[in-house]
Motif scaffolding. Structure first.
Motif, mmCIF file in Angstrom:
data_model
loop_
_atom_site.group_PDB
_atom_site.id
_atom_site.type_symbol
_atom_site.label_atom_id
_atom_site.label_comp_id
_atom_site.label_asym_id
_atom_site.label_seq_id
_atom_site.Cartn_x
_atom_site.Cartn_y
_atom_site.Cartn_z
ATOM 1 N N THR A 153 0.817 -1.215 0.000
ATOM 2 C CA THR A 153 0.000 0.000 0.000
ATOM 3 C C THR A 153 0.851 1.266 0.000
ATOM 4 O O THR A 153 0.318 2.366 -0.078
ATOM 5 C CB THR A 153 -0.926 0.010 1.226
ATOM 6 O OG1 THR A 153 -0.143 -0.104 2.421
ATOM 7 C CG2 THR A 153 -1.918 -1.139 1.170
ATOM 8 N N SER A 154 2.156 1.100 0.092
ATOM 9 C CA SER A 154 3.076 2.237 0.041
ATOM 10 C C SER A 154 4.426 1.755 -0.462
ATOM 11 O O SER A 154 4.694 0.542 -0.493
ATOM 12 C CB SER A 154 3.223 2.889 1.421
ATOM 13 O OG SER A 154 3.762 1.968 2.349
ATOM 14 N N VAL A 155 5.262 2.678 -0.856
ATOM 15 C CA VAL A 155 6.606 2.331 -1.322
ATOM 16 C C VAL A 155 7.420 1.838 -0.134
ATOM 17 O O VAL A 155 7.486 2.519 0.898
ATOM 18 C CB VAL A 155 7.290 3.547 -1.972
ATOM 19 C CG1 VAL A 155 8.731 3.210 -2.369
ATOM 20 C CG2 VAL A 155 6.497 4.009 -3.185
ATOM 21 N N PRO A 156 8.046 0.673 -0.220
ATOM 22 C CA PRO A 156 8.813 0.141 0.918
ATOM 23 C C PRO A 156 10.065 0.962 1.201
ATOM 24 O O PRO A 156 10.601 1.629 0.317
ATOM 25 C CB PRO A 156 9.167 -1.276 0.467
ATOM 26 C CG PRO A 156 9.138 -1.224 -1.023
ATOM 27 C CD PRO A 156 8.069 -0.238 -1.378
ATOM 28 N N SER A 157 10.507 0.892 2.439
ATOM 29 C CA SER A 157 11.746 1.574 2.819
ATOM 30 C C SER A 157 12.926 0.628 2.621
ATOM 31 O O SER A 157 12.764 -0.505 2.154
ATOM 32 C CB SER A 157 11.657 2.032 4.272
ATOM 33 O OG SER A 157 11.407 0.920 5.121
#
Length: 375
Positions: free
Chosen positions: A89-93
């Motif tokens: 659901t978001s860009v991974p770190s």
């Protein structure tokens, strides 16, 4: 005495070899380090049950990181990070800073934030196809100045992202909700050569004058949009222009005047009923023209003067007659490329009335497709 010697030989055979410090290899140290780390992890399991451990093993032998970090669930190798089909659901770190390509397609990412790609100064390609993107922060690409390929197709973006890298060579934003191209969207992007914008609700009025000023685009596709005419302010450097599946009803003399270098023109599946005389004279280098599935009642004029034209698709129109000089030049000794494909099937033309000399400049008889008209 014999028994004593036998015991000595057995002891020597069962003893482990002696390893001096010079025989301690990197592999031995790595294996030992991993064994020690496994033991430590077992002790820490009770304290840390998260999917993203905050503690990282530190090797007592090496001050540098032998195993670069990789986002959880992703695969990293050769400076390529694959994170597709993970339900993100978001860009991974924790993306390695020397990454050159990131594959994030087929996820559920809704927003790209300002610092999602911060520090990735070597990033060359970014794939975000088939997500749920509605917003990309204006400063997202502030540090990715080497980005050359950006794929944003099959999302829900309502505008082309602002402040795109100047080095960008390929932008694909197919199947979004883009209705407008602002004047400064591509400002300074001299390297942009491929632009795919099909399946967006883009109208002629949505392209602001000067939107492509100074941009060198060679391949452009705006198919499956809401265009009612050929846009007159696209880059003059175009070699390929595809406007299939629009609502274009007429080709006027001025429509193609700007695109003198054009080699492929796609106007299939429109509503074109008439092409003004002299329109094709503005694109003398064209090699392929698609006009299938329109409403033409005659062969467009000027085809015989196009020296490089090799492929012309005219099937599924309302053409009732084909003249002897509609395709081939009448000027003596005029050099012209031979046609490799002429399609005329699914037209109300009586193919038995077509004169054999009509196709005198065709590569072979297999290059012409003429069939019965079916109502």
């Amino acid at each position: 005495m014999k028994e004593f010697v036998l015991l000595l030989l057995l002891a020597a055979c069962s003893a482990k070899p002696f390893l001096s410090p010079s025989h301690v290899t990197l592999k031995n140290l790595m294996l030992k380090d991993m064994e020690d780390t496994d033991d430590d992890d077992d002790d820490d399991d009770e304290d840390d049950n998260s999917l993203f451990p905050t503690k990282e093993p530190i090797s007592p032998f090496f001050p540098f990181d032998l195993f670069p970090t990789c986002p959880f669930g992703c695969q990293c190798y050769s400076r390529v990070v694959h994170c597709s089909d993970l339900g993100l659901t978001s860009v991974p770190s924790n993306i390695p800073p020397d990454t050159r390509m990131i594959d994030l397609q087929n996820n559920k990412i809704k927003e790209i934030k300002e610092n999602d790609f911060k520090g990735l100064t070597s990033l060359y390609a970014l794939i975000l196809n088939n997500n749920k993107l509605t917003k990309i922060h204006p400063k997202t690409f502030q540090t990715t100045k080497k980005l050359r390929r950006l794929y944003l197709s099959h999302n829900q973006l309502t505008e082309i992202p602002l402040n795109l890298p100047k080095a960008l060579a390929e932008l694909r934003i197919h199947d979004n909700k883009v209705k407008k191209i602002q004047k400064d969207t591509f400002k300074g992007m001299n390297a942009l050569h491929v632009l795919e914008m099909s399946a967006n609700p883009l109208e002629n009025s949505g392209i602001e004058q000067g939107a492509f000023e100074g941009v060198t685009v060679f391949h452009m596709r705006i198919a499956e949009a809401k265009l009612t005419s050929i846009p007159k302010d696209l880059p003059s450097t175009l070699l390929e222009l595809h406007l299939d599946f629009n609502k274009i009803s007429l080709v006027e003399l001025e429509d193609l005047k700007r695109y003198k270098e054009l080699q492929r023109l796609g106007l299939g599946n429109n509503r074109i009923a008439d092409i003004e005389n002299g329109s094709f004279a503005n694109i003398p280098r064209v090699r392929e023209i698609h006009l299938e599935n329109n409403k033409l009642k005659k062969i467009p004029s000027g085809l015989q003067e196009l020296k490089y034209l090799q492929i012309i698709f005219l099937h599924s129109n309302s053409i009732a007659k084909v003249g002897i000089n509609d395709f081939c030049p009448t000027i003596p000794k005029m050099k012209k490329s031979l046609y490799s494909a002429i399609s005329l099937f699914n037209n109300p033309v009586k193919y038995w009335e077509i004169q054999p000399a009509t196709f005198r400049c065709v590569l072979s008889r297999m290059s012409v497709q003429v069939g019965n008209f079916r109502k």
